[in-house]
Design a protein around this motif. Structure first.
Motif, PDB file in Angstrom:
ATOM      1  N   SER A   1       5.173  -3.908   7.564  1.00 25.20           N
ATOM      2  CA  SER A   1       6.535  -3.174   7.440  1.00 25.20           C
ATOM      3  C   SER A   1       6.635  -1.919   6.292  1.00 25.20           C
ATOM      4  N   VAL A   2       7.714  -1.311   6.751  1.00 22.86           N
ATOM      5  CA  VAL A   2       7.840  -0.069   5.826  1.00 22.86           C
ATOM      6  C   VAL A   2       8.629  -0.533   4.605  1.00 22.86           C
TER       7      VAL A   2
ATOM      8  N   PHE B   1       0.669  -1.154   0.098  1.00 19.43           N
ATOM      9  CA  PHE B   1       0.027  -0.063   0.080  1.00 19.43           C
ATOM     10  C   PHE B   1       1.008   1.198  -0.040  1.00 19.43           C
ATOM     11  N   ALA B   2       0.281   2.411  -0.240  1.00 22.84           N
ATOM     12  CA  ALA B   2       1.033   3.643  -0.300  1.00 22.84           C
ATOM     13  C   ALA B   2       0.163   4.831   0.039  1.00 22.84           C
ATOM     14  N   VAL B   3       0.707   5.842   0.614  1.00 23.86           N
ATOM     15  CA  VAL B   3      -0.062   6.965   0.923  1.00 23.86           C
ATOM     16  C   VAL B   3       1.090   8.196   0.427  1.00 23.86           C
ATOM     17  N   PRO B   4       0.333   9.586   0.190  1.00 22.31           N
ATOM     18  CA  PRO B   4       1.146  10.528  -0.266  1.00 22.31           C
ATOM     19  C   PRO B   4       2.209  10.731   0.882  1.00 22.31           C
ATOM     20  N   VAL B   5       3.420  10.995   0.458  1.00 23.24           N
ATOM     21  CA  VAL B   5       4.532  11.241   1.432  1.00 23.24           C
ATOM     22  C   VAL B   5       4.302  12.418   2.092  1.00 23.24           C
ATOM     23  N   LYS B   6       3.699  13.471   1.503  1.00 21.79           N
ATOM     24  CA  LYS B   6       3.159  14.845   2.189  1.00 21.79           C
ATOM     25  C   LYS B   6       2.478  14.617   3.272  1.00 21.79           C
ATOM     26  N   TYR B   7       1.868  13.537   3.512  1.00 15.59           N
ATOM     27  CA  TYR B   7       0.972  13.332   4.559  1.00 15.59           C
ATOM     28  C   TYR B   7       1.852  12.629   5.873  1.00 15.59           C
ATOM     29  N   VAL B   8       2.863  12.125   5.724  1.00 19.18           N
ATOM     30  CA  VAL B   8       3.804  11.197   6.649  1.00 19.18           C
ATOM     31  C   VAL B   8       4.238  12.244   7.614  1.00 19.18           C
ATOM     32  N   LYS B   9       4.230  12.410   8.732  1.00 17.79           N
ATOM     33  CA  LYS B   9       4.818  13.190   9.686  1.00 17.79           C
ATOM     34  C   LYS B   9       6.096  12.373  10.142  1.00 17.79           C
ATOM     35  N   GLU B  10       5.957  11.213  10.505  1.00 12.57           N
ATOM     36  CA  GLU B  10       7.013  10.314  11.047  1.00 12.57           C
ATOM     37  C   GLU B  10       6.747   9.004  10.903  1.00 12.57           C
ATOM     38  N   VAL B  11       7.913   8.055  10.987  1.00 12.93           N
ATOM     39  CA  VAL B  11       7.850   6.551  11.074  1.00 12.93           C
ATOM     40  C   VAL B  11       8.616   5.952  12.308  1.00 12.93           C
ATOM     41  N   PHE B  12       7.996   5.182  12.944  1.00 12.07           N
ATOM     42  CA  PHE B  12       8.721   4.640  14.000  1.00 12.07           C
ATOM     43  C   PHE B  12       8.302   3.366  14.460  1.00 12.07           C
ATOM     44  N   GLU B  13       9.104   2.235  15.018  1.00 13.43           N
ATOM     45  CA  GLU B  13       8.768   1.110  15.559  1.00 13.43           C
ATOM     46  C   GLU B  13       7.864   1.248  16.735  1.00 13.43           C
ATOM     47  N   PHE B  14       6.825   0.240  16.616  1.00  8.36           N
ATOM     48  CA  PHE B  14       5.771   0.126  17.453  1.00  8.36           C
ATOM     49  C   PHE B  14       6.501  -0.121  18.903  1.00  8.36           C
TER      50      PHE B  14
ATOM     51  N   GLY C   1     -10.218  -6.345   6.525  1.00  9.59           N
ATOM     52  CA  GLY C   1     -10.591  -7.470   6.773  1.00  9.59           C
ATOM     53  C   GLY C   1      -9.496  -8.615   6.638  1.00  9.59           C
ATOM     54  N   PHE C   2      -8.204  -8.431   6.865  1.00 11.88           N
ATOM     55  CA  PHE C   2      -7.257  -9.248   6.953  1.00 11.88           C
ATOM     56  C   PHE C   2      -7.421  -9.696   8.223  1.00 11.88           C
ATOM     57  N   ASN C   3      -6.357 -10.810   8.434  1.00 12.00           N
ATOM     58  CA  ASN C   3      -6.417 -11.668   9.738  1.00 12.00           C
ATOM     59  C   ASN C   3      -4.887 -11.084  10.445  1.00 12.00           C
ATOM     60  N   PRO C   4      -5.124  -9.884  11.235  1.00 13.16           N
ATOM     61  CA  PRO C   4      -4.015  -9.564  11.880  1.00 13.16           C
ATOM     62  C   PRO C   4      -3.508 -10.138  12.987  1.00 13.16           C
ATOM     63  N   SER C   5      -2.177 -10.211  13.488  1.00 11.69           N
ATOM     64  CA  SER C   5      -1.817 -10.785  14.658  1.00 11.69           C
ATOM     65  C   SER C   5      -2.041  -9.586  15.916  1.00 11.69           C
ATOM     66  N   ASP C   6      -2.388 -10.238  17.066  1.00  5.84           N
ATOM     67  CA  ASP C   6      -2.467  -8.961  18.120  1.00  5.84           C
ATOM     68  C   ASP C   6      -1.182  -8.708  18.644  1.00  5.84           C
ATOM     69  N   ASP C   7      -0.044  -9.463  18.184  1.00  6.88           N
ATOM     70  CA  ASP C   7       1.124  -9.171  18.473  1.00  6.88           C
ATOM     71  C   ASP C   7       1.812  -8.057  17.638  1.00  6.88           C
ATOM     72  N   LEU C   8       2.080  -6.872  18.264  1.00  9.26           N
ATOM     73  CA  LEU C   8       2.492  -5.757  17.332  1.00  9.26           C
ATOM     74  C   LEU C   8       3.934  -5.361  17.410  1.00  9.26           C
ATOM     75  N   SER C   9       4.621  -6.245  18.274  1.00  7.79           N
ATOM     76  CA  SER C   9       5.991  -5.993  18.369  1.00  7.79           C
ATOM     77  C   SER C   9       6.838  -6.007  17.283  1.00  7.79           C
ATOM     78  N   GLU C  10       6.578  -6.454  16.016  1.00  8.02           N
ATOM     79  CA  GLU C  10       7.321  -6.339  14.893  1.00  8.02           C
ATOM     80  C   GLU C  10       6.671  -5.390  13.901  1.00  8.02           C
ATOM     81  N   THR C  11       5.813  -4.668  14.376  1.00  9.08           N
ATOM     82  CA  THR C  11       5.149  -4.006  13.460  1.00  9.08           C
ATOM     83  C   THR C  11       5.733  -2.318  13.349  1.00  9.08           C
ATOM     84  N   SER C  12       5.277  -1.264  12.609  1.00 15.02           N
ATOM     85  CA  SER C  12       5.977  -0.116  12.353  1.00 15.02           C
ATOM     86  C   SER C  12       4.475   1.054  12.640  1.00 15.02           C
TER      87      SER C  12
END
Length: 161
Positions: free
Chosen positions: A99-100, A19-32, A66-77
């Motif tokens: 992932s980013v 997926f993608a979003v316009p970069v002008k809307y992204v303030k910052e990205v960090f690890e969960f 509607g995806f099947n996400p894990s409740d473990d967010l430790s490896e997400t961003s």
């Protein structure tokens, strides 16, 4: 907003999709790190997080789509976004990404299917489809996602009243 192939987009994965979003809307990205759950909230509203002194809602698009996400967010961003709104100040919200990827220009293509492999009712959240090499990338319409969430929250509040 008019998107051309010269615009830059920030891409990320949700499940097996890109997926993608316009970069002008992204303030910052960090690890969960951690978030505070909000009781009785909608399933895709995972909670809130303190980001530089602001309390920001954390949206799990995997659940919204509607995806099947894990409740473990430790490896997400977490991607912190500022979504413009008509006649109002921009709205800050954050989304969870498995992932980013990268910031790059994308070439939009004509898509024959409106479902894009996600539930039909969520296809409204996809503004366009782009291609990078052999990979298809769904460009999200953040304004429609925000409008849907606001409407959903309003319905939930009325149902509780």
């Amino acid at each position: 907003m008019d998107e051309s192939k010269n615009d830059d987009f920030f891409s990320f994965t949700l499940g097996t999709g890109m997926f993608a979003v316009p970069v002008k809307y992204v303030k910052e990205v960090f690890e969960f790190t951690s978030l505070t759950s909000v009781p009785n909230s909608l399933p895709y509203l995972r909670g809130v997080m303190n980001i530089r002194g602001s309390v920001v809602s954390i949206i799990d698009l995997r659940k919204l789509f509607g995806f099947n996400p894990s409740d473990d967010l430790s490896e997400t961003s977490v991607i912190d976004l500022e979504v413009p709104r008509e006649n109002e100040k921009p709205f800050e919200l954050s989304i969870i990404a498995d992932s980013v990827d990268v910031v790059s220009g994308l070439s939009m293509i004509a898509a024959g299917s409106a479902s894009y492999g996600i539930p039909a009712e969520q296809s409204q959240f996809v503004r366009s489809v782009a291609r990078r090499g052999d990979e298809f990338i769904l460009v999200l319409d953040l304004a429609k996602i925000l409008k849907f969430i606001e409407s959903d929250v309003e319905k939930a509040e009325k149902a509780r009243a």
